[in-house]
Design an enzyme around this catalytic site. Structure first.
Site, PDB file in Angstrom:
ATOM      1  N   PHE A 150       0.904  -1.235  -0.089  1.00 35.71           N
ATOM      2  CA  PHE A 150      -0.150   0.056  -0.050  1.00 35.71           C
ATOM      3  C   PHE A 150       0.830   1.272   0.067  1.00 35.71           C
ATOM      4  CE2 PHE A 150       0.974  -0.068   4.412  1.00 35.71           C
ATOM      5  CZ  PHE A 150       0.873   1.383   4.767  1.00 35.71           C
ATOM      6  N   LYS A 174      -1.078  -6.878  -9.237  1.00 36.60           N
ATOM      7  CA  LYS A 174      -2.073  -7.090  -7.954  1.00 36.60           C
ATOM      8  C   LYS A 174      -1.848  -6.115  -7.179  1.00 36.60           C
ATOM      9  CE  LYS A 174      -3.171  -8.152  -4.448  1.00 36.60           C
ATOM     10  NZ  LYS A 174      -3.480  -7.129  -3.367  1.00 36.60           N
ATOM     11  N   GLU A 177      -4.975  -3.761  -2.070  1.00 37.56           N
ATOM     12  CA  GLU A 177      -6.467  -3.551  -1.877  1.00 37.56           C
ATOM     13  C   GLU A 177      -6.726  -2.398  -1.056  1.00 37.56           C
ATOM     14  OE1 GLU A 177      -4.673  -5.892  -0.575  1.00 37.56           O
ATOM     15  OE2 GLU A 177      -5.909  -6.843   1.002  1.00 37.56           O
ATOM     16  N   SER A 227       5.509  -6.912   3.461  1.00 37.19           N
ATOM     17  CA  SER A 227       5.902  -7.149   4.550  1.00 37.19           C
ATOM     18  C   SER A 227       6.649  -8.484   4.798  1.00 37.19           C
ATOM     19  CB  SER A 227       4.666  -7.235   5.899  1.00 37.19           C
ATOM     20  OG  SER A 227       4.001  -8.281   5.210  1.00 37.19           O
ATOM     21  N   CYS A 282       9.439   1.857   3.416  1.00 38.02           N
ATOM     22  CA  CYS A 282      10.729   0.944   3.675  1.00 38.02           C
ATOM     23  C   CYS A 282      11.969   1.314   3.925  1.00 38.02           C
ATOM     24  CB  CYS A 282      10.406  -0.059   2.495  1.00 38.02           C
ATOM     25  SG  CYS A 282      11.221   0.339   1.225  1.00 38.02           S
TER      26      CYS A 282
HETATM   27  P1  NAD Z   1       1.476  -6.553   3.097  1.00 39.78           P
HETATM   28  O1  NAD Z   1       2.479  -7.629   3.037  1.00 39.78           O
HETATM   29  O2  NAD Z   1       0.483  -6.403   4.119  1.00 39.78           O
HETATM   30  O3  NAD Z   1       0.890  -6.571   1.620  1.00 39.78           O
HETATM   31  C1  NAD Z   1       1.601  -6.688   0.387  1.00 39.78           C
HETATM   32  C2  NAD Z   1       0.704  -7.145  -0.754  1.00 39.78           C
HETATM   33  O4  NAD Z   1       0.520  -8.607  -0.079  1.00 39.78           O
HETATM   34  C3  NAD Z   1      -0.609  -6.775  -0.783  1.00 39.78           C
HETATM   35  O5  NAD Z   1      -0.875  -6.677  -2.258  1.00 39.78           O
HETATM   36  C4  NAD Z   1      -1.459  -7.680  -0.196  1.00 39.78           C
HETATM   37  O6  NAD Z   1      -2.648  -7.540  -0.818  1.00 39.78           O
HETATM   38  C5  NAD Z   1      -0.735  -8.844  -0.304  1.00 39.78           C
HETATM   39  N1  NAD Z   1      -1.190  -9.803   0.850  1.00 39.78           N
HETATM   40  C6  NAD Z   1      -1.466  -9.354   2.261  1.00 39.78           C
HETATM   41  N2  NAD Z   1      -1.360 -10.290   2.915  1.00 39.78           N
HETATM   42  C7  NAD Z   1      -1.217 -11.606   2.255  1.00 39.78           C
HETATM   43  C8  NAD Z   1      -1.433 -12.926   2.601  1.00 39.78           C
HETATM   44  N3  NAD Z   1      -1.506 -13.444   3.637  1.00 39.78           N
HETATM   45  N4  NAD Z   1      -1.268 -13.740   1.425  1.00 39.78           N
HETATM   46  C9  NAD Z   1      -0.979 -13.553   0.232  1.00 39.78           C
HETATM   47  N5  NAD Z   1      -0.854 -11.907   0.037  1.00 39.78           N
HETATM   48  C10 NAD Z   1      -1.159 -11.129   0.766  1.00 39.78           C
HETATM   49  O7  NAD Z   1       2.235  -5.252   3.100  1.00 39.78           O
HETATM   50  P2  NAD Z   1       1.627  -3.661   3.203  1.00 39.78           P
HETATM   51  O8  NAD Z   1       1.237  -3.415   4.715  1.00 39.78           O
HETATM   52  O9  NAD Z   1       0.890  -3.681   2.144  1.00 39.78           O
HETATM   53  O10 NAD Z   1       3.090  -2.845   2.644  1.00 39.78           O
HETATM   54  C11 NAD Z   1       3.821  -2.469   4.003  1.00 39.78           C
HETATM   55  C12 NAD Z   1       5.024  -3.508   4.106  1.00 39.78           C
HETATM   56  O11 NAD Z   1       5.934  -3.387   2.884  1.00 39.78           O
HETATM   57  C13 NAD Z   1       6.114  -2.978   5.117  1.00 39.78           C
HETATM   58  O12 NAD Z   1       6.486  -3.983   5.963  1.00 39.78           O
HETATM   59  C14 NAD Z   1       7.373  -2.390   4.292  1.00 39.78           C
HETATM   60  O13 NAD Z   1       8.416  -2.410   4.850  1.00 39.78           O
HETATM   61  C15 NAD Z   1       7.272  -3.287   3.094  1.00 39.78           C
HETATM   62  N6  NAD Z   1       7.724  -2.692   2.017  1.00 39.78           N
HETATM   63  C16 NAD Z   1       8.991  -3.068   1.353  1.00 39.78           C
HETATM   64  C17 NAD Z   1       9.764  -2.529   0.528  1.00 39.78           C
HETATM   65  C18 NAD Z   1      10.971  -3.020   0.091  1.00 39.78           C
HETATM   66  O14 NAD Z   1      11.565  -2.512  -1.069  1.00 39.78           O
HETATM   67  N7  NAD Z   1      11.632  -3.706   0.809  1.00 39.78           N
HETATM   68  C19 NAD Z   1       9.111  -1.496  -0.283  1.00 39.78           C
HETATM   69  C20 NAD Z   1       7.632  -0.894   0.231  1.00 39.78           C
HETATM   70  C21 NAD Z   1       7.194  -1.631   1.102  1.00 39.78           C
END
Ligand code: NAD
Length: 497
Positions: A150, A174, A177, A227, A282
């Site tokens: 997000f 994808k 959401e 994450s 991040c």
């Molecule tokens: P998230 O892991 O909750 O979601 C990321 C994606 O995974 C979304 O599209 C979501 O729909 C999907 N998702 C969520 N739960 C899932 C599951 N159980 N099974 C399958 N798919 C699932 O992350 P977020 O809250 O959207 O974003 C924030 C996180 O992203 C933070 O931890 C941040 O550090 C990380 N991030 C990392 C970088 C990097 O370059 N390392 C860059 C941006 C964000």
């Protein structure tokens, strides 16, 4: 009637068969502004069929024509970036200037992808054996999957799709959401730029859609950002199903301030990198490691600067916007109670912040916690909010050891005027992206972005040369044009001749 955001398949909005939706909020208002469809696995299958059917013609389109689409996309996006920034602010909450910054970083990757021809050049060895030449070419891999978080609804998709498309792949994206409209908007813009229908698909959804992509036989690779627990799950599941995977995870970034540093520069950096985008980056600085000699002075300078920040609606010229959801805001605010019970000192408490925005927004003001113990969840968790922790260290080695013991290895920075210390740090620190007097060392688009340890699963970083390698595969060709045309039977490996 609430608007419902569709998927994007075959160059047009597409509803699919799912009846499930999720709310999309404006976090500055705390109100639902639309619903987004959540694809079923059957919807994902149908979308992949359309994308896979469009791929061969795109693969066979010349590099010049493919990149001309990206040049056109770049021009359109530049001309209409304010529209996209408004979408980002309305759904994510980040302030408009920061939204424009996010778009600028995405555009840098588009610029890079426009020059992809340079990267497609193979290698050639002439006459490796008599009359035999060996050469390599790089070819697209097929339909690639991108799953984004997000916190950068425009930039993170742009880390991947421009290079994937330029390299001749078709893409299924994808997006999160929580703020999906930017992806649909960019899909429409790609169509305006001349991308053939079907080559770029957006499926909205949650775990069900993601899981369908991870196991789909026609999806050749997965590029994930999110994450760490989900990144690890994505990496394992997609790899088990034979896919190439790059899965970028969470972070806990440290900034080490040595006694000889320019403290005003360090305080500016800590505030900018700690509270920009409400800490939902991040590469945000989360922990400042300060030696005792300078810690009091640095804390005072940081607190002074924090007092000047305006928290509020991103459309009103504020410095910092809301958090993404009410639940996330409450979780982040909960770390203030943890800090107090773990014996840390709350220097600035963001819960009482005066806000220039709607009372129902998901607000938490900039927060500063000093003397954070290393076993406190304030230190060990990725908080992902406007909370800056100070940890006092004995000196360089103590600070370095703390960073290197950390679970994550995304970004880090050292602030010092000692070139020798900086050089040592750059060699010794176990982190993928390092700043020297630069707090958020995000590499430019012609380098590649990625952390170490629990911040990246897989061995390919995002964008830059590694991005192109990820989205292409090398083929080695051994060629012989004989004169006369038949060399006779020989069942052994050739002896060098
Ligand atoms: P998230 O892991 O909750 O979601 C990321 C994606 O995974 C979304 O599209 C979501 O729909 C999907 N998702 C969520 N739960 C899932 C599951 N159980 N099974 C399958 N798919 C699932 O992350 P977020 O809250 O959207 O974003 C924030 C996180 O992203 C933070 O931890 C941040 O550090 C990380 N991030 C990392 C970088 C990097 O370059 N390392 C860059 C941006 C964000």
């Amino acid at each position: 009637m609430t608007d419902i955001l569709d998927h994007w398949v075959g160059g047009a909005a597409w509803q699919g068969a799912s009846t499930r939706t999720a709310p999309v909020y404006n976090p500055a208002l705390g109100a639902v502004q639309k619903e987004v469809r959540l694809a079923t696995s059957a919807d994902v299958d149908a979308a992949v069929v359309v994308t896979a059917a469009a791929w061969p013609a795109w693969r066979d389109t010349s590099i010049a024509k493919r990149t001309s689409v990206l040049f056109a996309f770049r021009e359109l996006l530049n001309a209409r970036k304010d529209e996209l920034a408004a979408i980002l602010t309305a759904e994510h909450g980040k302030v408009l200037s920061d939204a424009l910054g996010e778009i600028a970083r995405g555009l840098e990757v588009v610029d890079f992808a426009c020059g992809v021809g340079h990267l497609t050049k193979g290698t050639y060895s002439e006459n490796v054996s008599s009359g035999v030449d060996v050469y390599t070419v790089r070819q697209p891999i097929g339909v690639v999957g991108v799953i984004s978080p997000f916190n950068f609804p425009a930039m993170v998709p742009m880390w991947f799709f421009p290079i994937a498309l330029a390299a001749g792949n078709a893409v299924v994206l994808k997006p999160s959401e929580k703020d999906p409209t930017a992806s649909i908007w960019m899909a429409q813009l790609l169509r305006e730029a001349g991308l053939p229908d079907g080559v770029f698909t957006v499926v909205n959804g949650d775990k069900e859609a993601v899981d369908a992509l991870l196991v789909h036989p026609d999806i050749r690779s997965i590029s994930f950002v999110g994450s760490t627990p989900i990144a690890q799950y994505i990496y394992q599941t997609a790899a088990t199903h034979g896919k190439r995977v790059q899965a970028l995870g969470g972070a806990k970034n440290h900034m080490l301030v040595l006694p000889d540093a320019d403290l005003d520069l360090a305080a500016d950096a800590a505030v900018n990198a700690g509270f920009g985008s409400a800490g939902e980056r991040c590469m945000a600085v989360s922990v400042v490691l300060a030696t005792e000699q300078i810690a009091d002075a640095l804390v005072e300078k940081i607190a002074e600067r924090m007092a000047t920040l305006r928290t509020g609606d991103g459309t009103r010229g504020c410095d910092m916007g809301p958090l993404i959801t009410r639940e996330h805001r409450d979780k982040v605010a909960g770390y203030l109670d943890v800090a107090a019970s773990d014996g840390a000192t709350v220097v600035v408490d963001g819960r009482g912040v005066e806000v220039d925005g709607d009372a129902d927004g998901f607000w938490l003001g900039p927060t500063l916690i000093d003397r954070v113990p290393l076993d406190s969840a304030v230190y060990t968790d990725e908080i992902f909010g406007p909370v800056l922790s100070i940890v006092r260290v004995e000196g360089y080695q103590d600070g370095l050891d703390i960073i290197n013991r950390g679970r994550y290895g995304n970004g880090t920075a050292i602030f010092t005027n000692d070139g020798g210390a900086a050089r040592r740090f750059q060699r010794e620190v176990q982190v993928g992206m390092v700043g020297v007097n630069v707090p958020i060392p995000v590499p430019v688009a012609y380098h590649s972005f990625g952390g170490w340890k629990a911040s990246l699963f897989g061995d390919a970083k995002a964008y830059g040369p590694q991005g192109f390698e990820f989205f292409s595969q090398e083929k080695a060709i051994t060629s012989r044009w004989l004169d006369p045309s038949h060399g006779g039977l020989n069942l052994g490996f050739p002896q060098n001749a």
